[in-house]
Scaffold this motif. Structure first.
Motif, PDB file in Angstrom:
ATOM      1  N   THR A 299       0.856  -1.182   0.000  1.00 42.79           N
ATOM      2  CA  THR A 299       0.000   0.000   0.000  1.00 42.79           C
ATOM      3  C   THR A 299       0.889   1.228   0.000  1.00 42.79           C
ATOM      4  O   THR A 299       2.021   1.185   0.495  1.00 42.79           O
ATOM      5  CB  THR A 299      -0.902   0.033   1.237  1.00 42.79           C
ATOM      6  OG1 THR A 299      -0.071   0.148   2.411  1.00 42.79           O
ATOM      7  CG2 THR A 299      -1.739  -1.233   1.335  1.00 42.79           C
ATOM      8  N   GLN A 301       0.938   3.658   1.834  1.00 42.98           N
ATOM      9  CA  GLN A 301       1.238   4.172   3.171  1.00 42.98           C
ATOM     10  C   GLN A 301       2.401   3.442   3.848  1.00 42.98           C
ATOM     11  O   GLN A 301       2.928   3.925   4.849  1.00 42.98           O
ATOM     12  CB  GLN A 301      -0.003   4.056   4.073  1.00 42.98           C
ATOM     13  CG  GLN A 301      -1.145   4.990   3.693  1.00 42.98           C
ATOM     14  CD  GLN A 301      -1.874   4.542   2.447  1.00 42.98           C
ATOM     15  OE1 GLN A 301      -2.003   3.350   2.202  1.00 42.98           O
ATOM     16  NE2 GLN A 301      -2.333   5.502   1.646  1.00 42.98           N
ATOM     17  N   GLN A 302       2.811   2.304   3.341  1.00 39.04           N
ATOM     18  CA  GLN A 302       3.800   1.522   4.056  1.00 39.04           C
ATOM     19  C   GLN A 302       5.226   1.887   3.670  1.00 39.04           C
ATOM     20  O   GLN A 302       5.469   2.644   2.731  1.00 39.04           O
ATOM     21  CB  GLN A 302       3.570   0.033   3.814  1.00 39.04           C
ATOM     22  CG  GLN A 302       3.923  -0.434   2.409  1.00 39.04           C
ATOM     23  CD  GLN A 302       3.554  -1.891   2.216  1.00 39.04           C
ATOM     24  OE1 GLN A 302       2.407  -2.220   2.003  1.00 39.04           O
ATOM     25  NE2 GLN A 302       4.541  -2.748   2.307  1.00 39.04           N
TER      26      GLN A 302
END
Length: 373
Positions: A299, A301-302
């Motif tokens: 993702t 966000q990671q």
């Protein structure tokens, strides 16, 4: 062990085309037990012992326990602790990567001439097993203090040939799935050097997933020579695109999404070590490797990381504090020899696929091998 009532139903399932890891593990345990009971004296026996010992380290412990063979690897551990250096020196006289490369021509020819799918499957499986054994013996020998940089380079050429011709190994897909299902899920954390030996199985299963999606095959082991030729062209095109395009991380996400939609992809996800996606760069002096890894289902966000490795696969801790630029994003190497990047930051830049390291931002080479230096 071989011949036990427990393993017979699993053997029947494998013969019917259903992969079963217990059959593979049972065979390895039996071979290892036979070696330990008969004694290990010759170079061939030492080679087989080291390969089997390393295979058992790669196996999920619960599979060994189900077969009642937990004492066999323990006895092998004791033998290597006592005679490891001597046995490794003997074993290292056996690998012959050049002969392996020559034998691959028979597999290539099998797709160009009339023949049965069983013959192609047997050839592909033998070549995979032979390369795996050589890689495992090199790994085991290093743990016993015996190394051979020349053998590592030669095996690298074999690995490169397999990656370039992975479609030829689809005939052994059932065997590859069974072996992949034996791997312990924490293999990378348990022993990174050992985990590297499993990457070739990932390559074959990934190609099998592509075959099923794009060609709608009902059974990959039954590929015809015409279909295999078409798949070869498609796979080479995808592989070159993956290395050439600057937006490599977004491609990885797209490929991962498509992989999850395929039954073959789900089998690969359940059986292969993590992470699934990785790229490598080599230092200008060719004595270090930087590997970018992207875990499953990434993702934006990671965080993702680049780890810096020596030839012995140990992290280059002495690089701690040095600046790193990847794809236009900046980071620093931490005390564990890793540089961490937010995935979103890498996706937002239009900079080219380049890794630069150190105060002078020296460029490292993507995908370089020892053979190219």
């Amino acid at each position: 062990m071989n011949g036990s009532p427990y393993i017979l139903p699993h053997l029947a399932a494998t013969q019917a085309g259903i992969p079963d890891p217990l059959v593979e593990v049972d065979g390895w345990l039996s071979q290892l037990q036979d070696l330990l009971e008969a004694g290990v004296e010759t170079a061939d026996e030492a080679y087989d012992l080291l390969a089997l010992w390393a295979k058992m380290r790669r196996v999920r412990p619960e599979l060994i326990a189900q077969l009642g063979g937990a004492d066999v690897p323990t006895r092998a551990d004791a033998l290597l602790a006592d005679r490891g250096t001597q046995l490794a020196a003997q074993a290292m006289t056996i690998p012959n990567p050049q002969a392996w490369l020559e034998e691959t021509q028979a597999l290539a020819s099998a797709y160009e001439e009339p023949g049965t799918s069983e013959a192609r499957s047997e050839l592909a499986q033998c070549l995979l097993n032979d390369l795996d054994d050589a890689e495992l013996v090199l790994y085991a020998s290093r743990r016993s203090g015996v190394d051979d940089r020349g053998l590592e380079i030669d095996l690298g050429r074999c690995q490169e040939w397999l990656a370039d011709h992975v479609e030829l190994f689809l005939a052994a897909s059932v065997h590859v799935q069974a072996v992949g299902m034996t791997f312990r899920p924490d293999l990378e954390e348990f022993d990174y050097g050992l985990a590297v030996t499993a990457l070739k199985y990932k390559d074959v299963l990934q190609a099998a997933g592509t075959a099923e999606r794009e060609l709608a095959l009902a059974s990959v082991p039954q590929l015809s020579p015409v279909v295999a030729s078409r798949l070869a062209a498609k796979f080479r095109e995808q592989r070159n695109l993956l290395l050439a395009r600057a937006a490599f991380l977004s491609i990885a996400v797209q490929l991962r999404t498509r992989l999850q939609q395929s039954p073959w992809g789900r089998a690969a996800e359940a059986t292969l070590l993590e992470p699934l996606w990785w790229w490598e760069w080599r230092s200008p002096t060719n004595d270090m490797v930087a590997r970018l890894t992207i875990p499953p289902q990434p993702t934006p966000q990671q965080l993702v990381f680049v780890e810096f490795l020596r030839p012995d696969q140990q992290r280059a801790l002495d690089l701690a504090g040095q600046a790193v630029t990847l794809h236009g994003a900046e980071a620093a190497i931490d005390p564990q020899g890793k540089a961490t990047f937010p995935l979103a930051q890498l996706l937002e830049t239009d900079e080219p696929l380049v890794l630069r390291v150190g105060p002078n931002q020296v460029e490292w080479r993507l995908g370089a091998t020892d053979a190219e230096t």
